[in-house]
Design a protein around this motif. Sequence first.
Motif, short mmCIF file in Angstrom:
data_model
loop_
_atom_site.label_atom_id
_atom_site.label_comp_id
_atom_site.label_asym_id
_atom_site.label_seq_id
_atom_site.Cartn_x
_atom_site.Cartn_y
_atom_site.Cartn_z
N VAL A 129 62.59 45.28 -6.78
CA VAL A 129 61.73 45.26 -5.58
C VAL A 129 60.86 46.51 -5.53
O VAL A 129 59.65 46.42 -5.30
CB VAL A 129 62.58 45.11 -4.29
CG1 VAL A 129 61.73 45.38 -3.06
CG2 VAL A 129 63.22 43.73 -4.21
N LEU A 130 61.45 47.68 -5.75
CA LEU A 130 60.69 48.93 -5.65
C LEU A 130 59.63 49.02 -6.76
O LEU A 130 58.52 49.51 -6.54
CB LEU A 130 61.61 50.14 -5.67
CG LEU A 130 62.52 50.26 -4.43
CD1 LEU A 130 63.46 51.45 -4.55
CD2 LEU A 130 61.72 50.36 -3.13
N GLN A 131 59.96 48.49 -7.93
CA GLN A 131 58.98 48.45 -9.02
C GLN A 131 57.82 47.53 -8.65
O GLN A 131 56.65 47.86 -8.88
CB GLN A 131 59.67 47.93 -10.28
CG GLN A 131 59.04 48.38 -11.57
CD GLN A 131 59.93 48.00 -12.76
OE1 GLN A 131 61.13 48.27 -12.76
NE2 GLN A 131 59.36 47.36 -13.75
N LEU A 132 58.14 46.39 -8.06
CA LEU A 132 57.11 45.45 -7.59
C LEU A 132 56.21 46.12 -6.55
O LEU A 132 54.97 46.04 -6.63
CB LEU A 132 57.77 44.20 -6.99
CG LEU A 132 56.83 43.25 -6.23
CD1 LEU A 132 55.93 42.49 -7.19
CD2 LEU A 132 57.62 42.29 -5.36
N LEU A 133 56.81 46.79 -5.56
CA LEU A 133 56.04 47.41 -4.49
C LEU A 133 55.06 48.45 -5.05
O LEU A 133 53.95 48.60 -4.53
CB LEU A 133 56.95 48.06 -3.44
CG LEU A 133 57.91 47.15 -2.67
CD1 LEU A 133 58.48 47.87 -1.46
CD2 LEU A 133 57.26 45.85 -2.25
N ALA A 134 55.46 49.13 -6.11
CA ALA A 134 54.59 50.15 -6.73
C ALA A 134 53.37 49.51 -7.38
O ALA A 134 52.35 50.17 -7.59
CB ALA A 134 55.38 50.96 -7.75
N GLN A 135 53.46 48.20 -7.68
CA GLN A 135 52.38 47.55 -8.43
C GLN A 135 51.48 46.66 -7.58
O GLN A 135 50.44 46.20 -8.07
CB GLN A 135 53.00 46.71 -9.57
CG GLN A 135 53.61 47.59 -10.65
CD GLN A 135 54.61 46.86 -11.54
OE1 GLN A 135 54.98 45.71 -11.26
NE2 GLN A 135 55.07 47.52 -12.57
N LEU A 136 51.85 46.39 -6.34
CA LEU A 136 51.06 45.49 -5.51
C LEU A 136 49.69 46.08 -5.20
O LEU A 136 49.55 47.28 -4.99
CB LEU A 136 51.79 45.18 -4.19
CG LEU A 136 53.09 44.39 -4.31
CD1 LEU A 136 53.79 44.32 -2.95
CD2 LEU A 136 52.84 42.98 -4.85
N SER A 137 48.67 45.21 -5.16
CA SER A 137 47.30 45.66 -4.88
C SER A 137 46.58 44.62 -4.04
O SER A 137 47.18 43.64 -3.61
CB SER A 137 46.55 45.88 -6.20
OG SER A 137 46.39 44.63 -6.84
N ALA A 138 45.29 44.82 -3.82
CA ALA A 138 44.49 43.93 -2.95
C ALA A 138 44.62 42.46 -3.35
O ALA A 138 44.64 41.58 -2.49
CB ALA A 138 43.03 44.37 -2.98
N THR A 139 44.71 42.20 -4.65
CA THR A 139 44.79 40.79 -5.09
C THR A 139 46.13 40.16 -4.68
O THR A 139 46.26 38.94 -4.72
CB THR A 139 44.62 40.67 -6.62
OG1 THR A 139 45.58 41.54 -7.24
CG2 THR A 139 43.22 41.06 -7.07
N SER A 140 47.11 40.97 -4.30
CA SER A 140 48.42 40.44 -3.88
C SER A 140 48.47 40.16 -2.38
O SER A 140 49.50 39.68 -1.90
CB SER A 140 49.54 41.42 -4.21
OG SER A 140 49.25 42.22 -5.32
N ASN A 141 47.43 40.51 -1.65
CA ASN A 141 47.48 40.36 -0.19
C ASN A 141 47.74 38.91 0.20
O ASN A 141 47.06 38.00 -0.28
CB ASN A 141 46.18 40.85 0.45
CG ASN A 141 46.31 41.06 1.95
OD1 ASN A 141 47.40 41.41 2.44
ND2 ASN A 141 45.24 40.83 2.69
N GLY A 142 48.76 38.70 1.05
CA GLY A 142 49.08 37.35 1.52
C GLY A 142 49.72 36.48 0.46
O GLY A 142 49.50 35.26 0.43
N THR A 143 50.52 37.08 -0.43
CA THR A 143 51.20 36.30 -1.47
C THR A 143 52.71 36.52 -1.40
O THR A 143 53.20 37.33 -0.61
CB THR A 143 50.69 36.66 -2.87
OG1 THR A 143 50.87 38.07 -3.09
CG2 THR A 143 49.20 36.32 -3.03
N PHE A 144 53.45 35.80 -2.25
CA PHE A 144 54.92 35.75 -2.22
C PHE A 144 55.43 36.08 -3.63
O PHE A 144 55.01 35.44 -4.60
CB PHE A 144 55.31 34.32 -1.79
CG PHE A 144 56.78 34.08 -1.54
CD1 PHE A 144 57.70 35.10 -1.33
CD2 PHE A 144 57.24 32.75 -1.48
CE1 PHE A 144 59.04 34.83 -1.08
CE2 PHE A 144 58.58 32.47 -1.23
CZ PHE A 144 59.48 33.51 -1.03
#
Length: 257
Positions: free
Chosen positions: A232-247
């Motif tokens: 989860v923490l690795q994922l959070l470090a990689q999220l960006s604008a293109t991930s907005n509103g996704t699962f």
Amino acid sequence: GMEGLSVGSVLLTGCDGGLGLALLKGLLEQPNPPRHIFAACLDPQGKVGRALVCGPQPVPKHSCPLADVTDPNSIKAAVGKVREEVGSAGLNLLINNTSTTRPSTLATETAENMSLVYTTNTIGPLQTSQAFLPLLKKAAEAEGQREMSCSRAAIINISSILGSIEVAEAWEERQDICYRCSKAALNMLTKCLALEYGSSGILCVSVDPGHVTPPLEPGMGPVTLEESVRGVLQLLAQLSATSNGTFWDWRGQRLPW
């Protein structure tokens, strides 16, 4: 990348045990831990207090008065406490992790179960997100025109694959209607938050940590809580604008609604 999640301030709800406590410890152990960690919990003197005391120094760590995400006064007190500590820097990351369930089947599901679980799992994150919006907006503004990320300003809703209508996972193992419905609704809330708050620079994402309570059958999720938290923490470090509103799930894989 592997340098971990780097974020100024985090508020994490539901820290009293299970995933919440494990996430709290995981945040404290990041190479560059948050400057402020707010651990919202029912028992500040319990496990959370001990984790905060034993965590690597020097991070200002606060057990937060947000005992109950279904109580607007409790949320208001938490907002006051966070504002006091972070000031004009705002709050970078809100992780809505508080969750409850009542085991049920379609035959045994009740209005009482449905109301109770929806109140905690869906209304709780809604009220918490609404209340912390001004501080999240402040953080987004303080970070200027930077790309959307969890380091700038974000709301992460801890959801579940059991809330995916398309996947409809593990029906034979557990029906848990109230839980599935509340998480499907939480996913819609994530989409609504993303549509409304995205223009303010706030990223909103649903995450399935793979660690559901009670656990699914062996082999149906991460082997350990630590594995889930690391993912989860690795994922959070990689999220960006293109991930907005996704699962997404704990493995960093995009999930269908």
